[in-house]
Design an enzyme around this catalytic site. Structure first.
Site, PDB file in Angstrom:
ATOM      1  N   SER A  37     -26.492 -45.265  75.510  1.00 17.08           N
ATOM      2  CA  SER A  37     -27.930 -45.508  75.388  1.00 17.08           C
ATOM      3  C   SER A  37     -28.286 -46.568  74.366  1.00 17.08           C
ATOM      4  O   SER A  37     -29.406 -47.084  74.380  1.00 17.08           O
ATOM      5  CB  SER A  37     -28.650 -44.204  75.028  1.00 17.08           C
ATOM      6  OG  SER A  37     -28.172 -43.685  73.806  1.00 17.08           O
ATOM      7  N   ASP A 327     -36.941 -43.256  68.216  1.00 17.88           N
ATOM      8  CA  ASP A 327     -36.979 -41.814  68.484  1.00 17.88           C
ATOM      9  C   ASP A 327     -35.999 -41.154  67.516  1.00 17.88           C
ATOM     10  O   ASP A 327     -35.633 -41.742  66.499  1.00 17.88           O
ATOM     11  CB  ASP A 327     -36.680 -41.501  69.957  1.00 17.88           C
ATOM     12  CG  ASP A 327     -35.324 -42.015  70.428  1.00 17.88           C
ATOM     13  OD1 ASP A 327     -34.448 -42.275  69.580  1.00 17.88           O
ATOM     14  OD2 ASP A 327     -35.132 -42.144  71.652  1.00 17.88           O
ATOM     15  N   HIS A 330     -32.398 -43.393  68.317  1.00 13.76           N
ATOM     16  CA  HIS A 330     -32.229 -44.822  68.572  1.00 13.76           C
ATOM     17  C   HIS A 330     -33.089 -45.703  67.666  1.00 13.76           C
ATOM     18  O   HIS A 330     -34.238 -45.363  67.393  1.00 13.76           O
ATOM     19  CB  HIS A 330     -32.564 -45.120  70.035  1.00 13.76           C
ATOM     20  CG  HIS A 330     -31.783 -44.286  70.995  1.00 13.76           C
ATOM     21  ND1 HIS A 330     -32.274 -43.116  71.528  1.00 13.76           N
ATOM     22  CD2 HIS A 330     -30.531 -44.446  71.487  1.00 13.76           C
ATOM     23  CE1 HIS A 330     -31.354 -42.588  72.326  1.00 13.76           C
ATOM     24  NE2 HIS A 330     -30.287 -43.367  72.315  1.00 13.76           N
TER      25      HIS A 330
END
Length: 352
Positions: A37, A327, A330
């Site tokens: 991610s 978040d 990240h």
């Protein structure tokens, strides 16, 4: 010389025929991305998984305010690498139907949020994400399509002169081993699991080399024990056990990459050392213009990621530039840009 000139002209025409791109100025022909991610540009949008971010408030600072599937308010590190190499200002996801081989010829992302070096990590979630082995399968398919577009000889040259950026490994620890979601914690000690992961990384690099890759930058792990989602579990303190695992992995990765580079003719493999630099940002955020380091911008900033971030949209901060994290896991676009600039100077510029 004639072949090089032809290749440069072909790639220049591909770039000029694509919207919103920079002028080619480097020997790097393309940026090819694998990982999780931290660099997924939206591949998970195309697979049946809940691990995705193609909805607000994600992407609110991306050009056009689009939630592309990047786990960020804007661009991720590999987008900034691409721009620095004189390619596109972003790297499109291979499974994004909005792009085709003319776009992918100068940059493509195979990464999948939730993936890891360990195949078991990709299966942790209820709906599996794209494992690293499948990412390599997509790359093989990409090579065949590139040959159809440019011809076999030119396609080989593009791959040989491309920079490969890899960012993966954190999920193996925080979503798998330490989270007790698979049996790995019973099968391995932390040290043995680290050795197992580095062995998988070695096999992956050898496989990419066999497929024509020569310039590879493998990003080391950051201080994963200082992620907001981990701090929230330990009264806002970093989890040193997790950080120690990052440092151990990085040291073993460096040794493996050095050994491998010396044994494979023409290989230019480097580890992008990010741990100390990122830790410096967390310890002295004001020097980089940050105010918040222990919480993310989205919602409460301590557990939100993906759909939970969307559910708490109303609580999301107004100015993400003040935050290191977007978040609970990240970095923000601004943090990604700062990290990317550092790694370009210390690692990826060596591929020019």
């Amino acid at each position: 010389v004639a072949a090089s000139s032809t290749r440069f002209l072909l790639l220049s025409l591909l770039l000029l025929s694509s919207p919103a791109v920079a002028v080619v100025r480097a020997r790097v022909t393309a940026l090819i991305v694998f990982g999780d991610s931290t660099v997924d540009a939206g591949n998970n949008n195309a697979v049946p998984t809940a691990v995705r971010s193609n909805f607000p408030p994600y992407g609110r600072d991306f050009p056009g305010g689009r939630a592309t599937g990047r786990f960020c308010n804007g661009r991720v590190a590999t987008d900034f690498y691409s721009e620095a190499f004189g390619l596109r200002p972003f790297v499109p996801a291979y499974l994004d139907p909005a792009y085709g081989m003319r776009d992918f010829a100068v940059g493509v992302c195979f990464a999948s949020a939730g993936s890891g070096l360990d195949a078991a990590t990709a299966g942790v979630f209820v709906s599996s994400v794209i494992p690293l082995s499948k990412q390599v399968d997509y790359f093989r398919e990409y090579k065949a399509r590139l040959a159809d577009l440019l011809g076999a000889a030119e396609a080989r040259e593009v791959v040989a002169d491309a920079v490969f950026a890899i960012s993966i490994g954190t999920n193996d620890f925080i979503e798998n081993y330490f989270a007790l979601t698979t049996a790995r914690f019973l099968e391995f000690t932390v040290g043995d699991y680290t050795d197992f992961l580095v062995g998988l990384a070695r096999s992956f690099l050898v496989e990419l080399y066999g497929l024509g890759a020569r310039k590879i930058g493998f990003t080391g792990l950051g201080a994963m024990g200082c992620l907001p989602i981990e701090r929230g579990r330990r009264v806002m303190l970093c989890i040193e056990e997790y950080n120690a695992a990052s440092r151990s992995f990085n040291a073993k990765l460096r040794a493996m990459v050095d050994e491998l580079t010396g044994s494979l003719p023409g290989a230019q493999f480097r580890v992008a050392e990010v741990y100390d630099f990122f830790t410096g940002i967390l310890q002295n955020p004001s020097s980089y213009g940050f105010v918040k380091v222990a919480r993310g911008c989205c919602g409460t900033g301590l557990y939100e990621m993906g759909y939970t971030c969307s559910e708490w949209d109303a609580l999301t901060c107004a100015d993400a530039n003040r935050y290191v994290f977007w978040d609970a896991v990240h970095p923000t676009e601004r943090a990604n840009k700062i990290i990317a600039e550092y790694l370009m100077n210390t690692t990826f510029s060596h591929f020019l």
